[in-house]
Design a protein around this motif. Structure first.
Motif, PDB file in Angstrom:
ATOM      1  N   GLY A  48       0.817  -1.203   0.000  1.00  0.00           N
ATOM      2  CA  GLY A  48       0.000   0.000   0.000  1.00  0.00           C
ATOM      3  C   GLY A  48       0.851   1.254   0.000  1.00  0.00           C
ATOM      4  N   GLY A  49       0.191   2.390  -0.206  1.00  0.00           N
ATOM      5  CA  GLY A  49       0.892   3.659  -0.274  1.00  0.00           C
ATOM      6  C   GLY A  49       1.169   4.258   1.091  1.00  0.00           C
ATOM      7  N   PHE A  50       1.683   5.482   1.048  1.00  0.00           N
ATOM      8  CA  PHE A  50       2.115   6.182   2.255  1.00  0.00           C
ATOM      9  C   PHE A  50       0.960   6.335   3.241  1.00  0.00           C
ATOM     10  N   VAL A  51      -0.182   6.802   2.767  1.00  0.00           N
ATOM     11  CA  VAL A  51      -1.318   7.054   3.651  1.00  0.00           C
ATOM     12  C   VAL A  51      -1.812   5.764   4.294  1.00  0.00           C
ATOM     13  N   LYS A  52      -1.870   4.691   3.509  1.00  0.00           N
ATOM     14  CA  LYS A  52      -2.327   3.415   4.058  1.00  0.00           C
ATOM     15  C   LYS A  52      -1.373   2.920   5.138  1.00  0.00           C
ATOM     16  N   GLN A  53      -0.072   3.060   4.913  1.00  0.00           N
ATOM     17  CA  GLN A  53       0.897   2.635   5.914  1.00  0.00           C
ATOM     18  C   GLN A  53       0.779   3.478   7.179  1.00  0.00           C
ATOM     19  N   LEU A  54       0.533   4.775   7.013  1.00  0.00           N
ATOM     20  CA  LEU A  54       0.361   5.647   8.166  1.00  0.00           C
ATOM     21  C   LEU A  54      -0.857   5.213   8.979  1.00  0.00           C
ATOM     22  N   ARG A  55      -1.967   4.935   8.284  1.00  0.00           N
ATOM     23  CA  ARG A  55      -3.190   4.508   8.981  1.00  0.00           C
ATOM     24  C   ARG A  55      -2.993   3.186   9.709  1.00  0.00           C
ATOM     25  N   THR A  56      -2.202   2.306   9.127  1.00  0.00           N
ATOM     26  CA  THR A  56      -1.941   1.022   9.785  1.00  0.00           C
ATOM     27  C   THR A  56      -1.268   1.230  11.137  1.00  0.00           C
ATOM     28  N   GLY A  57      -0.297   2.143  11.183  1.00  0.00           N
ATOM     29  CA  GLY A  57       0.376   2.426  12.444  1.00  0.00           C
ATOM     30  C   GLY A  57      -0.549   3.042  13.473  1.00  0.00           C
ATOM     31  N   VAL A  58      -1.396   3.972  13.040  1.00  0.00           N
ATOM     32  CA  VAL A  58      -2.334   4.608  13.970  1.00  0.00           C
ATOM     33  C   VAL A  58      -3.326   3.587  14.513  1.00  0.00           C
ATOM     34  N   ARG A  59      -3.852   2.739  13.620  1.00  0.00           N
ATOM     35  CA  ARG A  59      -4.826   1.737  14.059  1.00  0.00           C
ATOM     36  C   ARG A  59      -4.201   0.726  15.016  1.00  0.00           C
ATOM     37  N   HIS A  60      -2.906   0.434  14.820  1.00  0.00           N
ATOM     38  CA  HIS A  60      -2.240  -0.502  15.728  1.00  0.00           C
ATOM     39  C   HIS A  60      -2.277   0.009  17.163  1.00  0.00           C
ATOM     40  N   VAL A  61      -2.165   1.335  17.340  1.00  0.00           N
ATOM     41  CA  VAL A  61      -2.188   1.920  18.681  1.00  0.00           C
ATOM     42  C   VAL A  61      -3.618   2.126  19.170  1.00  0.00           C
ATOM     43  N   THR A  62      -4.439   2.774  18.364  1.00  0.00           N
ATOM     44  CA  THR A  62      -5.789   3.120  18.825  1.00  0.00           C
ATOM     45  C   THR A  62      -6.716   1.915  18.905  1.00  0.00           C
ATOM     46  N   GLY A  63      -6.428   0.850  18.156  1.00  0.00           N
ATOM     47  CA  GLY A  63      -7.281  -0.325  18.178  1.00  0.00           C
ATOM     48  C   GLY A  63      -6.818  -1.416  19.116  1.00  0.00           C
ATOM     49  N   ASN A  64      -5.659  -1.245  19.742  1.00  0.00           N
ATOM     50  CA  ASN A  64      -5.114  -2.261  20.636  1.00  0.00           C
ATOM     51  C   ASN A  64      -5.604  -2.009  22.054  1.00  0.00           C
ATOM     52  N   PRO A  65      -6.247  -2.985  22.704  1.00  0.00           N
ATOM     53  CA  PRO A  65      -6.812  -2.761  24.046  1.00  0.00           C
ATOM     54  C   PRO A  65      -5.771  -2.499  25.118  1.00  0.00           C
ATOM     55  N   LEU A  66      -4.499  -2.809  24.836  1.00  0.00           N
ATOM     56  CA  LEU A  66      -3.434  -2.508  25.782  1.00  0.00           C
ATOM     57  C   LEU A  66      -2.773  -1.161  25.486  1.00  0.00           C
ATOM     58  N   LEU A  67      -2.541  -0.884  24.219  1.00  0.00           N
ATOM     59  CA  LEU A  67      -1.836   0.337  23.852  1.00  0.00           C
ATOM     60  C   LEU A  67      -2.716   1.582  23.950  1.00  0.00           C
ATOM     61  N   ARG A  68      -4.009   1.435  23.663  1.00  0.00           N
ATOM     62  CA  ARG A  68      -4.897   2.603  23.681  1.00  0.00           C
ATOM     63  C   ARG A  68      -4.974   3.254  25.073  1.00  0.00           C
ATOM     64  N   PRO A  69      -5.274   2.515  26.144  1.00  0.00           N
ATOM     65  CA  PRO A  69      -5.305   3.166  27.461  1.00  0.00           C
ATOM     66  C   PRO A  69      -3.937   3.647  27.922  1.00  0.00           C
ATOM     67  N   LEU A  70      -2.885   2.941  27.505  1.00  0.00           N
ATOM     68  CA  LEU A  70      -1.534   3.389  27.841  1.00  0.00           C
ATOM     69  C   LEU A  70      -1.260   4.757  27.225  1.00  0.00           C
ATOM     70  N   ALA A  71      -1.639   4.920  25.951  1.00  0.00           N
ATOM     71  CA  ALA A  71      -1.432   6.200  25.272  1.00  0.00           C
ATOM     72  C   ALA A  71      -2.240   7.310  25.941  1.00  0.00           C
ATOM     73  N   LEU A  72      -3.483   7.021  26.286  1.00  0.00           N
ATOM     74  CA  LEU A  72      -4.333   8.042  26.905  1.00  0.00           C
ATOM     75  C   LEU A  72      -3.797   8.468  28.266  1.00  0.00           C
ATOM     76  N   SER A  73      -3.393   7.504  29.077  1.00  0.00           N
ATOM     77  CA  SER A  73      -2.882   7.826  30.406  1.00  0.00           C
ATOM     78  C   SER A  73      -1.579   8.612  30.322  1.00  0.00           C
ATOM     79  N   THR A  74      -0.653   8.159  29.471  1.00  0.00           N
ATOM     80  CA  THR A  74       0.646   8.826  29.398  1.00  0.00           C
ATOM     81  C   THR A  74       0.526  10.221  28.802  1.00  0.00           C
ATOM     82  N   ALA A  75      -0.351  10.390  27.815  1.00  0.00           N
ATOM     83  CA  ALA A  75      -0.566  11.723  27.245  1.00  0.00           C
ATOM     84  C   ALA A  75      -1.124  12.681  28.288  1.00  0.00           C
ATOM     85  N   SER A  76      -2.021  12.198  29.124  1.00  0.00           N
ATOM     86  CA  SER A  76      -2.586  13.067  30.156  1.00  0.00           C
ATOM     87  C   SER A  76      -1.538  13.411  31.211  1.00  0.00           C
ATOM     88  N   ILE A  77      -0.634  12.477  31.507  1.00  0.00           N
ATOM     89  CA  ILE A  77       0.467  12.794  32.428  1.00  0.00           C
ATOM     90  C   ILE A  77       1.321  13.921  31.847  1.00  0.00           C
TER      91      ILE A  77
END
Length: 420
Positions: A213-242
């Motif tokens: 896939g192209g650049f945009v598709k690869q970018l979306r894959t990385g974002v979905r890996h974080v936002t769609g993962n039940p472990l990574l999503r809350p980790l990102a939210l908590s650390t960003a708020s810190i």
């Protein structure tokens, strides 16, 4: 980049690591000393020599991290496509040139707050690529089985540099002026780049084929890996708020110390160094704490425990209250040090090699973007509601930043996952 320590124990420990990691570690040490000196010297220069207002100091802090919002996500795709060592070297040398322009302009009589804005923004672009590449390069250098140990070492030495770098920065700024301190920052970037250029991974891990896939598709894959993962999503939210809540305090500390309390840069550096001690203690205790109570509990329980102590920071004043506030700052930094080690190891372990750059870029986008937002909020609150109001808001909101992890599957996670 993550920084390294000068302590004898850390040096002995690095002798057990492969040469590529020892070079990465040494470069991080040098880079980190300069980074923390510059992080103190730039706002002090703005307040003391350019008479910057609280709003301008807030904007300066926001621009130093704004690059993560502007190019943080696409940087991950680029890092996954490029040799990571080359990215690290290029980022160091580019930042050296940018930072060096500040003292040159000052001595020539040309320096303005506008130039500082441009320099911190463009230096932030280099930091985007350096940070994403460094965290993506580490599994290749040490192997996944040693990630928690490597991150504990790197984070603990980063905390040591917060102590030494900020303390040294305060002394240099006080004795030799902020422009001289910024010269040292530029020189450390150059030396770090030279050392990184010597790294050769003896047995490089086989790099996976590039995602289709192209650049945009690869970018979306990385974002979905974080936002769609039940472990990574809350980790990102908590650390960003810190990050956001801590930035509400950190951004305006130069205004509090230099203008409101009439204290010098050396005292400011000492106070920030207390936070470095806390971060060091957090990084050192993270592994044994996680092994004893589980990695998930180690991510939320420290936040709950230190929440009341964070309320001491807005009490900052001269005399005994300075050290009362420093106690609260120490506690908050300890919690952050624990979260950094456990969180970084978890997200690296849960991500395949082909996605490391994009995963790290997504986290950096969210976490450093939170710093940008925090700096803007700090400047706005400081300008229109008062500096003390910003400190109180930071303490209150920091007290609930552990909730996203507590309300997720991370709460009882015993050990981080491992993927190939």
């Amino acid at each position: 980049m993550t920084t390294a320590s000068t302590t004898t124990g850390s040096k002995d420990q690095t002798n057990r690591w492969p040469l590529p990691f020892r070079l990465l570690y040494t470069a991080a040490l040098i880079d980190g000393v300069g980074f923390h000196i510059g992080q103190l010297a730039v706002p002090v220069l703005a307040v003391a020599l350019l008479s910057a207002s609280p709003g301008e100091v807030g904007l300066l802090g926001a621009l130093s991290t704004a690059a993560f919002l502007l190019i943080g996500l696409p940087a991950g795709v680029w890092v996954d496509r490029l040799p990571r060592r080359a990215v690290l070297v290029s980022a160091d040398l580019t930042r050296a040139a940018l930072v060096a322009s500040v003292p040159v302009a000052w001595w020539a009589g040309w320096l303005t707050i506008g130039q500082l804005y441009v320099v911190v923004l463009l230096t932030g672009v280099g930091t985007v690529f350096a940070d994403v590449a460094a965290q993506s390069y580490l599994p290749e250098v040490v192997g996944r089985s040693r990630l928690v140990a490597a991150n504990a070492l790197m984070m603990s030495t980063n905390a040591t540099m917060q102590i030494a770098g900020r303390g040294l920065g305060g002394i240099v700024v006080q004795a030799l002026t902020a422009p001289v301190a910024i010269v040292l920052d530029a020189a450390t970037f150059v030396l770090s780049g030279v050392i990184l250029g010597r790294i050769r991974v003896e047995a490089p891990r086989r790099r996976p084929a590039r995602d289709p896939g192209g650049f945009v598709k690869q970018l979306r894959t990385g974002v979905r890996h974080v936002t769609g993962n039940p472990l990574l999503r809350p980790l990102a939210l908590s650390t960003a708020s810190i990050n956001l809540t801590m930035q509400l305090t950190t951004t305006l500390l130069p205004v509090v110390f230099l203008r409101e309390l009439g204290l010098g840069a050396a005292t400011l550096g000492l106070f920030l160094g207390v936070g470095g001690i806390g971060a060091l203690l957090g990084a050192v205790t993270a592994r044994p704490l996680a092994e004893r109570i589980g990695h998930g509990r180690a991510l939320w329980l420290p936040g709950l425990l230190v929440a009341p102590l964070g309320g001491l920071v807005p009490l900052i004043d001269t005399g005994p209250l300075l050290w009362v506030a420093a106690t609260g700052w120490l506690a908050l930094a300890w919690r952050t040090g624990v979260a950094n080690v456990i969180g970084v190891s978890l997200r690296q372990g849960a991500t395949p090699d082909a996605l490391l750059g994009r995963m790290n870029a997504t986290f950096r986008f969210l976490l450093t973007g939170a710093l940008t937002i925090g700096a803007v909020l700090a400047g706005t609150l400081g300008q229109y509601a008062g500096v003390r109001t910003a400190l109180v808001v930071g303490a209150v909101t920091n007290a609930v930043t552990w909730l996203p992890v507590f309300c997720s599957p991370l709460r009882r996670l015993e050990r981080p996952p491992t993927v190939d």
